[in-house]
Structure formats: C-alpha cells, structure tokens
Design an enzyme around this catalytic site. Structure first.
Site, mmCIF file in Angstrom:
data_model
loop_
_atom_site.group_PDB
_atom_site.id
_atom_site.type_symbol
_atom_site.label_atom_id
_atom_site.label_comp_id
_atom_site.label_asym_id
_atom_site.label_seq_id
_atom_site.Cartn_x
_atom_site.Cartn_y
_atom_site.Cartn_z
ATOM 1 N N ILE A 151 0.831 -1.207 0.000
ATOM 2 C CA ILE A 151 0.000 0.000 0.000
ATOM 3 C C ILE A 151 0.863 1.253 0.000
ATOM 4 C CG2 ILE A 151 -1.686 1.313 1.355
ATOM 5 C CD1 ILE A 151 -2.881 -1.407 2.218
ATOM 6 N N ASP A 170 10.814 2.798 6.153
ATOM 7 C CA ASP A 170 10.433 1.390 6.352
ATOM 8 C C ASP A 170 11.532 0.721 7.163
ATOM 9 O OD1 ASP A 170 8.320 -0.654 4.591
ATOM 10 O OD2 ASP A 170 9.918 -1.564 5.791
ATOM 11 N N GLU A 258 -12.755 -1.623 17.679
ATOM 12 C CA GLU A 258 -13.768 -1.408 16.643
ATOM 13 C C GLU A 258 -15.013 -2.227 16.968
ATOM 14 O OE1 GLU A 258 -12.030 -2.246 12.812
ATOM 15 O OE2 GLU A 258 -10.469 -0.724 13.073
ATOM 16 N N HIS A 281 -13.478 1.388 8.920
ATOM 17 C CA HIS A 281 -12.604 0.325 8.387
ATOM 18 C C HIS A 281 -13.053 -0.127 6.986
ATOM 19 C CE1 HIS A 281 -9.619 -2.947 9.841
ATOM 20 N NE2 HIS A 281 -9.485 -2.722 8.553
ATOM 21 N N GLY A 284 -10.433 -0.960 2.359
ATOM 22 C CA GLY A 284 -10.323 -1.992 1.321
ATOM 23 C C GLY A 284 -11.668 -2.470 0.816
HETATM 24 N N1 LIG Z 1 -8.022 -0.025 6.088
HETATM 25 C C1 LIG Z 1 -8.202 -1.157 5.466
HETATM 26 O O1 LIG Z 1 -9.312 -1.532 5.142
HETATM 27 C C2 LIG Z 1 -7.011 -1.992 5.124
HETATM 28 C C3 LIG Z 1 -7.051 -2.812 3.998
HETATM 29 C C4 LIG Z 1 -5.911 -3.539 3.651
HETATM 30 C C5 LIG Z 1 -4.775 -3.475 4.456
HETATM 31 N N2 LIG Z 1 -4.782 -2.709 5.573
HETATM 32 C C6 LIG Z 1 -3.600 -2.621 6.442
HETATM 33 O O2 LIG Z 1 -2.639 -1.761 5.832
HETATM 34 C C7 LIG Z 1 -1.338 -2.111 6.296
HETATM 35 C C8 LIG Z 1 -0.359 -2.181 5.140
HETATM 36 O O3 LIG Z 1 -0.769 -3.202 4.254
HETATM 37 P P1 LIG Z 1 0.229 -3.719 3.103
HETATM 38 O O4 LIG Z 1 -0.554 -4.665 2.282
HETATM 39 O O5 LIG Z 1 0.919 -2.582 2.450
HETATM 40 O O6 LIG Z 1 1.267 -4.519 4.014
HETATM 41 P P2 LIG Z 1 2.763 -4.918 3.646
HETATM 42 O O7 LIG Z 1 3.094 -6.048 4.535
HETATM 43 O O8 LIG Z 1 2.917 -5.069 2.172
HETATM 44 O O9 LIG Z 1 3.626 -3.620 4.081
HETATM 45 C C9 LIG Z 1 3.857 -3.234 5.402
HETATM 46 C C10 LIG Z 1 5.214 -2.530 5.425
HETATM 47 O O10 LIG Z 1 5.387 -1.905 6.688
HETATM 48 C C11 LIG Z 1 6.766 -2.056 7.067
HETATM 49 N N3 LIG Z 1 6.833 -1.848 8.513
HETATM 50 C C12 LIG Z 1 6.392 -2.661 9.503
HETATM 51 N N4 LIG Z 1 6.600 -2.093 10.701
HETATM 52 C C13 LIG Z 1 7.163 -0.886 10.471
HETATM 53 C C14 LIG Z 1 7.596 0.179 11.305
HETATM 54 N N5 LIG Z 1 7.459 0.106 12.629
HETATM 55 N N6 LIG Z 1 8.152 1.260 10.717
HETATM 56 C C15 LIG Z 1 8.292 1.333 9.380
HETATM 57 N N7 LIG Z 1 7.897 0.354 8.525
HETATM 58 C C16 LIG Z 1 7.343 -0.735 9.071
HETATM 59 C C17 LIG Z 1 7.101 -3.451 6.592
HETATM 60 O O11 LIG Z 1 8.493 -3.646 6.489
HETATM 61 C C18 LIG Z 1 6.387 -3.479 5.227
HETATM 62 O O12 LIG Z 1 7.229 -2.993 4.195
HETATM 63 C C19 LIG Z 1 -1.495 -3.422 7.062
HETATM 64 O O13 LIG Z 1 -1.496 -3.157 8.439
HETATM 65 C C20 LIG Z 1 -2.855 -3.922 6.629
HETATM 66 O O14 LIG Z 1 -3.469 -4.717 7.608
HETATM 67 C C21 LIG Z 1 -5.873 -1.946 5.917
#
Ligand SMILES: NC(=O)c1ccc[n+]([C@@H]2O[C@H](COP(=O)([O-])OP(=O)(O)OC[C@H]3O[C@@H](n4cnc5c(N)ncnc54)[C@H](O)[C@@H]3O)[C@@H](O)[C@H]2O)c1
Length: 397
Positions: A151, A170, A258, A281, A284
């Site tokens: 994302i 990251d 939530e 929420h 997505g």
């Molecule tokens: N709001 C929604 O409806 C919704 C939908 C989909 C995903 N999400 C959430 O969005 C987030 C990101 O999803 P994604 O698919 O990109 O995940 P992803 O695993 O592809 O990316 C997460 C990134 O965060 C980095 N990271 C982890 N901890 C960190 C920190 N403390 N500091 C800096 N970087 C850090 C990781 O190295 C990774 O590159 C997840 O938490 C997921 O659950 C939310």
C-alpha cells in the site's frame, strides 16, 4: 470435485471455480459449527469470508476437505494449525484491496488539505463559510509514508503523480519508486513531512508506534492519516494534538477498538473534532476489491487441486507447480531428516523414473511434489501413506 462457498462470495470467484470444473454450491450466510460439519461431508473445497468459524472439530470431521479459501484478508476465523495437521491448504487474499486503500488515502489527503468535511457539514447545517484560510493544494507539499509495503509503495506513485514530494520510512531496506526519498529513521521523516500516512503491518511491536512523542515531533499544522491498524496509534494523544492545533487534521479508518457489528455504537476520543475524517474500516471495501479477492482465492484453490501448487498459501510450504504432464505425487509430511530418501526408495522400487521433484519446508512441515513417468499403483500410494512422517499423500494427473 465439490466446492461449498458461504457468505456471498463474489460471483467472479464462483465463475472461476465452475470454469475449472468444480460443482459449486453457494450459500448467502455463514454456518455454525454443527451445520458446517454436516455441509462439508462430501465437500473438497470450502470458501468463507470473515464470519464462518472453521474449528479443529470442523476440519477433523471433513475427510474430503483439501483446501479452505478465506475470501478476505484475515484468517483468524480458521484454526490454521488444525488445517496444517490435516494437510488442508489455507489461502487468503492479502493484497487484492491494495488499490482501494490507496485511492481512499489519496482522497483523504486532498480532503484534509481543503477542510472538505467541515465545509460540507457546515453547508448541510445551512452555514455559508467561504474562506481560503488553512486550505492548500497538495501539489508541491511533502508526504511522509511510514511502511513502504504494497500500500505504501502504491500510494507513493499516486501521490507523486499529484505533484507531491514523497518521503518514506520502512524498517526494511526498500527500493524507492519514482523520485521518492528514503528516510533513515521515523524521526527524519517526521521532521520533513507535512502529511504523515501510516501503512505499517500489524506486527505486535507496532502497538502504539505513534503516540505522544511522535505527534509532538510532527511539523506544526501537519496532517495525519492511519489506514493500517488501529492499535498502532494512541488516539488519545492524537486527540490532544488535534485540539491544540499542532495537528491540523486527521483521517482514521482503523481504531484500537472497533465495533464487531454494525449494530454496536462507535466510541472514540476523536469524535466531534474539526477536520477529522472517520471511516468504519472501509479502506479496502470496494466492489473491485471483492471481485479481485474472488478471482485470486478461487484461482489459488483451483491451482492447488489441479497441480498441488501452494504458493501464497497461509500454512503449507510454498511449491510453484504447473499442471502435471504425467503422474504427480503430492507428499505432505513431518519435516524430519530422511523423509525424501524413503519417498525416493519407494518410488524407485516400482521402476518409476522421477522426471521432476520439488521439496519445500515450512517449520515442522515438508512438502514434496514428484512427477513420475509410470503409474503409481495403489501399492506405492499405500506405502507412501504408511510412512510414519506422512500427513497427506495424493495423486494428480
Ligand atoms: N483499512 C483497510 O481496510 C485496510 C485494507 C488492507 C490493508 N490494511 C492494512 O494496511 C497495512 C499495510 O498493508 P500492506 O498490504 O501494504 O502490508 P505490507 O506487509 O505489504 O507492508 C507493510 C510494510 O510496513 C513495514 N513496517 C512494519 N513495521 C514498520 C515500522 N514500525 N516502521 C516502518 N515500517 C514498518 C514493513 O516492512 C512493510 O514494508 C497493514 O497493516 C494492513 O493490515 C488496511
């Protein structure tokens, strides 16, 4: 082969399974444990979303079940350990809604910069308040993305196309896309970003990643977004910094607590604050994401049944396998020394030549896929299944 799909799975997923030769039964609702056990008696594939609980008892009582598709992101509703112990593959769709989340973030970055929600709620209340005060174009402004995964990286590309200057941080060394600038620390990012957007994953260490100190470190009058996980932000600290005006606006899609259903109320210290966008929420939650999830998970289930492919499975070792040209043995076993030697000896004893062989392991489980040029007789299969390490042994082709 029979598939049972519960909870209104998107028609695209149903279509893929039918096209791949499955007899598909669909039901709109979730099933309780007893009803699910009854329904799974002659079922090979189960598809669910988030409200069907697949317990160890359900898995134990479904002898034909080969794979479970979670047509959603999370798999907490499935006893994954029990599935692994039974040799049942579990698949989900962790990245099918990436674009949906990114588009909402882009919309919110602009909406916050223009005080859109306050303007529209005032207008609905009959108040005409024409002013440019505190409103900005996003072009030329700096965006700090925390977490540059699926994302975060896609947001980076879209934000740059709007003319924003993108910075990211990251914990893993990630390649910068476009002209984005990598920051060496979260503090470095906070010093430069006028808008901060969180996209980290849900690892336990990220609890309260963003609290009093981080909000205080943000630039004065900056904007904040969290569409990742609720527990990574201290909402009380955010509310204080919004009230003081240090943070000029915020968009939150996820919350530490939530409501479990749409009938429950929503409590948060962020309610009622100006220039704060609160969404339930839904980052997505789009029709396109549902369709993507349907196509993705159905494809994974069908590939597993046809070829034994387990890439991106939640629980089994990852083997990339094209449809078999000849006979294929799928051997899931306890990951202990000597298993492959025994498998190869049993196969060799029937004079079969092994044309291709793959082995992958994951924790305590090993998975061998063997293509052989002769018919594997019932005797061979029986011998492979009788190995004390065997979890599940099947034949394809
Ligand atoms: N709001 C929604 O409806 C919704 C939908 C989909 C995903 N999400 C959430 O969005 C987030 C990101 O999803 P994604 O698919 O990109 O995940 P992803 O695993 O592809 O990316 C997460 C990134 O965060 C980095 N990271 C982890 N901890 C960190 C920190 N403390 N500091 C800096 N970087 C850090 C990781 O190295 C990774 O590159 C997840 O938490 C997921 O659950 C939310």
């Amino acid at each position: 082969m029979k598939a049972l799909l519960l909870e209104n799975i998107h028609p695209d997923g149903v279509r893929v399974l039918r096209e791949r030769g499955f007899e598909v039964e669909t039901r709109p609702d979730a099933l309780g444990e007893a009803a699910l056990i009854e329904a799974l008696r002659d079922v090979d594939l189960l598809g669910i979303r988030s409200t069907t609980y697949v317990t160890a008892e359900v898995i134990r009582s479904a002898p034909r079940l080969r794979a479970i598709g979670a047509f959603c992101i999370g798999t907490n509703q499935i006893d994954v350990d029990a599935a692994t112990a039974a040799g049942v593959a579990v698949f989900n769709a962790p990245y099918s809604n990436t674009r949906s989340v990114v588009e909402l973030a882009v919309a919110e970055i602009i909406a916050l910069a223009r005080h859109l929600v306050d303007h529209t709620s005032q207008m609905h209340a009959g108040v005409w308040n024409k002013s440019a005060r505190g409103s900005h174009e996003v072009r030329g402004r700096s965006l700090g993305i925390v977490g540059y995964g699926s994302i975060g990286a896609q947001l980076s590309v879209l934000a740059e196309s709007l003319g924003m200057r993108v910075y990211f941080y990251d914990v893993v060394d990630k390649l910068a896309l476009g002209n984005a600038t990598r920051c060496g620390s979260l503090e470095e990012l906070l010093d430069v970003a006028e808008t901060v957007s969180l996209h980290v994953d849900g690892r336990p260490a990220n609890r309260n990643l963003f609290g009093e100190a981080e909000f205080a470190r943000m630039r004065p009058r900056s904007l904040f977004l969290n569409l990742s996980r609720g527990f990574v932000v201290d909402d009380e600290a955010l509310a204080r910094h919004l009230r003081s005006g240090h943070v000029a606006g915020a968009a939150l899609d996820v919350f530490p607590t939530e409501p479990r259903t749409n009938d429950e109320g929503f409590a948060s210290p962020l309610r009622g604050l100006p220039n704060v966008i609160l969404t339930p929420h839904v980052g997505g939650s789009t029709q396109e994401a549902q369709a993507n999830i349907g196509l993705f998970v159905a494809g994974k289930l069908a590939d597993f049944v046809a070829a034994g492919a387990t890439v991106l499975s939640v629980n089994l070792p990852a083997v990339q396998a094209a449809p078999p040209q000849e006979r294929r043995i799928l051997h899931l076993h306890a990951n202990v020394p000597g298993v492959m030697a025994t498998i190869n000896r049993i196969v060799a004893e029937v004079g079969a030549n092994v044309d291709a062989q793959q082995l992958a392991t994951r924790g305590e489980v090993g998975y061998a896929v063997l293509d052989i040029d002769a018919d594997a007789s019932e005797d061979v299969l029986a011998a492979l299944r009788a190995m004390p390490e065997a979890i599940r042994v099947e034949l394809r082709g």
